[in-house]
Design a protein around this motif. Sequence first.
Motif, PDB file in Angstrom:
ATOM      1  N   ASP A   8       0.803  -1.218   0.000  1.00  0.00           N
ATOM      2  CA  ASP A   8       0.000   0.000   0.000  1.00  0.00           C
ATOM      3  C   ASP A   8       0.841   1.274   0.000  1.00  0.00           C
ATOM      4  O   ASP A   8       0.460   2.276  -0.604  1.00  0.00           O
ATOM      5  N   THR A  34      -3.788  -3.950  -0.910  1.00  0.00           N
ATOM      6  CA  THR A  34      -5.019  -4.073  -0.130  1.00  0.00           C
ATOM      7  C   THR A  34      -5.943  -2.904  -0.475  1.00  0.00           C
ATOM      8  O   THR A  34      -5.634  -2.081  -1.338  1.00  0.00           O
ATOM      9  N   ASP A  35      -7.052  -2.830   0.220  1.00  0.00           N
ATOM     10  CA  ASP A  35      -8.029  -1.773  -0.035  1.00  0.00           C
ATOM     11  C   ASP A  35      -7.438  -0.378   0.143  1.00  0.00           C
ATOM     12  O   ASP A  35      -7.805   0.553  -0.576  1.00  0.00           O
ATOM     13  N   ASN A  59      -4.571  -9.945  -5.596  1.00  0.00           N
ATOM     14  CA  ASN A  59      -4.216  -9.066  -4.485  1.00  0.00           C
ATOM     15  C   ASN A  59      -5.156  -9.353  -3.323  1.00  0.00           C
ATOM     16  O   ASN A  59      -5.736 -10.427  -3.258  1.00  0.00           O
ATOM     17  N   GLN A  60      -5.309  -8.422  -2.433  1.00  0.00           N
ATOM     18  CA  GLN A  60      -6.155  -8.603  -1.247  1.00  0.00           C
ATOM     19  C   GLN A  60      -7.271  -7.569  -1.245  1.00  0.00           C
ATOM     20  O   GLN A  60      -7.588  -6.972  -0.224  1.00  0.00           O
ATOM     21  N   ASN A  87      -9.345 -11.965  -6.100  1.00  0.00           N
ATOM     22  CA  ASN A  87      -9.330 -11.095  -4.938  1.00  0.00           C
ATOM     23  C   ASN A  87     -10.381 -11.611  -3.958  1.00  0.00           C
ATOM     24  O   ASN A  87     -10.685 -12.798  -3.971  1.00  0.00           O
TER      25      ASN A  87
END
Length: 165
Positions: A8, A34-35, A59-60, A87
Amino acid sequence: LDGASITDTGARVLAAAVAKSTLTIISLDNVQLTDSGVRHLAEAVKHNTSLEKIFLNRNQITDTGAAALRAAIKQNHTLEKLFLNRNAITDTGAMILADAIRQNSSLNELSLNHNHITDKGVLSLACAIRENFTLDELSLRGNQITENGAAVLAKAFMSRDSDFV
Protein backbone atom coordinates in the motif's frame (compact mmCIF):
# COMPACT_ATOMS: atom_id res chain seq x y z
CA LEU A 1 5.36 -4.35 -11.75
CA ASP A 2 3.65 -7.73 -11.52
CA GLY A 3 4.81 -9.80 -8.58
CA ALA A 4 6.80 -6.98 -7.01
CA SER A 5 6.20 -6.23 -3.36
CA ILE A 6 4.61 -2.82 -3.92
CA THR A 7 2.20 -2.94 -0.95
CA ASP A 8 0.00 0.00 0.00
CA THR A 9 2.85 2.43 0.68
CA GLY A 10 4.21 1.95 -2.82
CA ALA A 11 0.71 2.24 -4.25
CA ARG A 12 0.34 5.68 -2.67
CA VAL A 13 3.57 6.87 -4.30
CA LEU A 14 2.63 5.26 -7.61
CA ALA A 15 -0.82 6.85 -7.49
CA ALA A 16 0.68 10.34 -7.37
CA ALA A 17 2.47 9.60 -10.63
CA VAL A 18 -0.54 7.93 -12.25
CA ALA A 19 -2.75 10.97 -11.77
CA LYS A 20 -0.48 13.05 -14.00
CA SER A 21 0.91 10.40 -16.34
CA THR A 22 0.11 9.38 -19.89
CA LEU A 23 0.29 5.69 -19.07
CA THR A 24 -2.29 3.57 -20.85
CA ILE A 25 -1.79 0.35 -18.84
CA ILE A 26 -1.17 -0.30 -15.16
CA SER A 27 -0.42 -3.87 -14.17
CA LEU A 28 -0.24 -4.49 -10.44
CA ASP A 29 -0.92 -8.21 -10.29
CA ASN A 30 0.13 -10.05 -7.14
CA VAL A 31 1.77 -7.07 -5.42
CA GLN A 32 0.16 -7.45 -1.97
CA LEU A 33 -2.20 -4.56 -2.64
CA THR A 34 -5.02 -4.07 -0.13
CA ASP A 35 -8.03 -1.77 -0.04
CA SER A 36 -5.90 1.07 1.31
CA GLY A 37 -3.60 0.98 -1.72
CA VAL A 38 -6.56 0.64 -4.07
CA ARG A 39 -8.09 3.77 -2.52
CA HIS A 40 -4.99 5.80 -3.44
CA LEU A 41 -4.87 4.32 -6.92
CA ALA A 42 -8.60 4.90 -7.51
CA GLU A 43 -8.25 8.56 -6.58
CA ALA A 44 -5.52 8.93 -9.20
CA VAL A 45 -7.55 7.09 -11.84
CA LYS A 46 -10.39 9.58 -11.41
CA HIS A 47 -8.08 12.31 -12.75
CA ASN A 48 -6.12 10.35 -15.35
CA THR A 49 -7.05 10.99 -18.99
CA SER A 50 -5.05 8.28 -20.76
CA LEU A 51 -5.41 5.05 -18.77
CA GLU A 52 -7.13 2.25 -20.70
CA LYS A 53 -6.34 -0.97 -18.80
CA ILE A 54 -5.86 -1.78 -15.11
CA PHE A 55 -4.74 -5.19 -13.89
CA LEU A 56 -5.20 -5.76 -10.14
CA ASN A 57 -5.32 -9.56 -10.09
CA ARG A 58 -4.23 -11.75 -7.16
CA ASN A 59 -4.22 -9.07 -4.48
CA GLN A 60 -6.15 -8.60 -1.25
CA ILE A 61 -8.91 -6.37 -2.57
CA THR A 62 -12.29 -6.65 -0.84
CA ASP A 63 -15.64 -4.90 -1.18
CA THR A 64 -14.05 -1.82 0.40
CA GLY A 65 -11.59 -1.68 -2.49
CA ALA A 66 -14.46 -2.11 -4.95
CA ALA A 67 -16.14 0.87 -3.29
CA ALA A 68 -12.98 2.94 -3.79
CA LEU A 69 -12.93 1.97 -7.46
CA ARG A 70 -16.60 2.93 -7.94
CA ALA A 71 -15.93 6.68 -8.14
CA ALA A 72 -12.97 6.13 -10.45
CA ILE A 73 -15.05 3.99 -12.81
CA LYS A 74 -17.83 6.57 -12.82
CA GLN A 75 -15.53 9.54 -13.48
CA ASN A 76 -12.86 8.11 -15.78
CA HIS A 77 -13.76 8.24 -19.48
CA THR A 78 -10.77 6.38 -20.93
CA LEU A 79 -10.70 3.18 -18.87
CA GLU A 80 -11.74 0.26 -21.09
CA LYS A 81 -10.60 -2.84 -19.19
CA LEU A 82 -10.51 -3.65 -15.48
CA PHE A 83 -9.23 -6.96 -14.14
CA LEU A 84 -9.91 -7.87 -10.51
CA ASN A 85 -9.41 -11.63 -10.65
CA ARG A 86 -8.54 -13.69 -7.56
CA ASN A 87 -9.33 -11.10 -4.94
CA ALA A 88 -11.91 -11.19 -2.11
CA ILE A 89 -14.82 -9.37 -3.73
CA THR A 90 -18.26 -10.61 -2.64
CA ASP A 91 -21.83 -9.88 -3.70
CA THR A 92 -21.58 -6.50 -1.96
CA GLY A 93 -18.59 -5.56 -4.11
CA ALA A 94 -20.40 -6.80 -7.22
CA MET A 95 -23.34 -4.53 -6.34
CA ILE A 96 -20.97 -1.60 -5.86
CA LEU A 97 -19.27 -2.24 -9.20
CA ALA A 98 -22.68 -2.61 -10.86
CA ASP A 99 -23.55 0.88 -9.66
CA ALA A 100 -20.37 2.20 -11.27
CA ILE A 101 -21.02 0.35 -14.53
CA ARG A 102 -24.42 2.01 -14.88
CA GLN A 103 -22.76 5.41 -15.16
CA ASN A 104 -19.69 4.51 -17.21
CA SER A 105 -19.46 4.85 -20.98
CA SER A 106 -15.96 3.56 -21.68
CA LEU A 107 -15.49 0.26 -19.80
CA ASN A 108 -15.92 -2.64 -22.22
CA GLU A 109 -14.39 -5.48 -20.19
CA LEU A 110 -14.67 -6.35 -16.51
CA SER A 111 -13.08 -9.50 -15.15
CA LEU A 112 -14.02 -10.77 -11.70
CA ASN A 113 -12.88 -14.38 -11.96
CA HIS A 114 -12.32 -16.39 -8.77
CA ASN A 115 -13.82 -14.00 -6.24
CA HIS A 116 -16.76 -14.75 -3.90
CA ILE A 117 -19.70 -13.69 -6.04
CA THR A 118 -23.01 -15.57 -6.07
CA ASP A 119 -26.28 -15.18 -7.94
CA LYS A 120 -27.13 -12.22 -5.69
CA GLY A 121 -24.18 -10.22 -7.06
CA VAL A 122 -24.92 -11.42 -10.58
CA LEU A 123 -28.43 -9.99 -10.37
CA SER A 124 -27.01 -6.51 -9.69
CA LEU A 125 -24.49 -6.85 -12.50
CA ALA A 126 -27.22 -8.01 -14.89
CA CYS A 127 -29.36 -4.97 -14.09
CA ALA A 128 -26.39 -2.70 -14.76
CA ILE A 129 -25.60 -4.46 -18.04
CA ARG A 130 -29.09 -3.71 -19.32
CA GLU A 131 -28.36 0.00 -18.80
CA ASN A 132 -24.75 0.03 -20.03
CA PHE A 133 -24.15 -0.54 -23.72
CA THR A 134 -20.35 -0.42 -23.71
CA LEU A 135 -19.60 -3.38 -21.43
CA ASP A 136 -19.24 -6.28 -23.87
CA GLU A 137 -17.22 -8.72 -21.76
CA LEU A 138 -17.90 -9.79 -18.19
CA SER A 139 -15.91 -12.71 -16.86
CA LEU A 140 -17.02 -14.44 -13.66
CA ARG A 141 -15.33 -17.85 -13.82
CA GLY A 142 -14.67 -19.59 -10.53
CA ASN A 143 -17.38 -17.80 -8.56
CA GLN A 144 -20.37 -19.45 -6.88
CA ILE A 145 -22.84 -18.77 -9.68
CA THR A 146 -25.59 -21.27 -10.46
CA GLU A 147 -27.31 -21.96 -13.75
CA ASN A 148 -29.99 -19.48 -12.70
CA GLY A 149 -27.41 -16.73 -12.28
CA ALA A 150 -25.84 -17.55 -15.61
CA ALA A 151 -29.25 -17.43 -17.27
CA VAL A 152 -29.96 -14.00 -15.77
CA LEU A 153 -26.65 -12.69 -17.14
CA ALA A 154 -27.20 -14.22 -20.56
CA LYS A 155 -30.66 -12.66 -20.73
CA ALA A 156 -29.24 -9.25 -19.77
CA PHE A 157 -26.65 -9.36 -22.54
CA MET A 158 -29.11 -10.70 -25.08
CA SER A 159 -31.60 -7.99 -24.19
CA ARG A 160 -29.13 -5.44 -25.52
CA ASP A 161 -27.69 -7.66 -28.26
CA SER A 162 -24.08 -7.98 -27.01
CA ASP A 163 -21.59 -10.78 -26.64
CA PHE A 164 -21.56 -12.85 -23.46
CA VAL A 165 -18.33 -14.30 -22.06
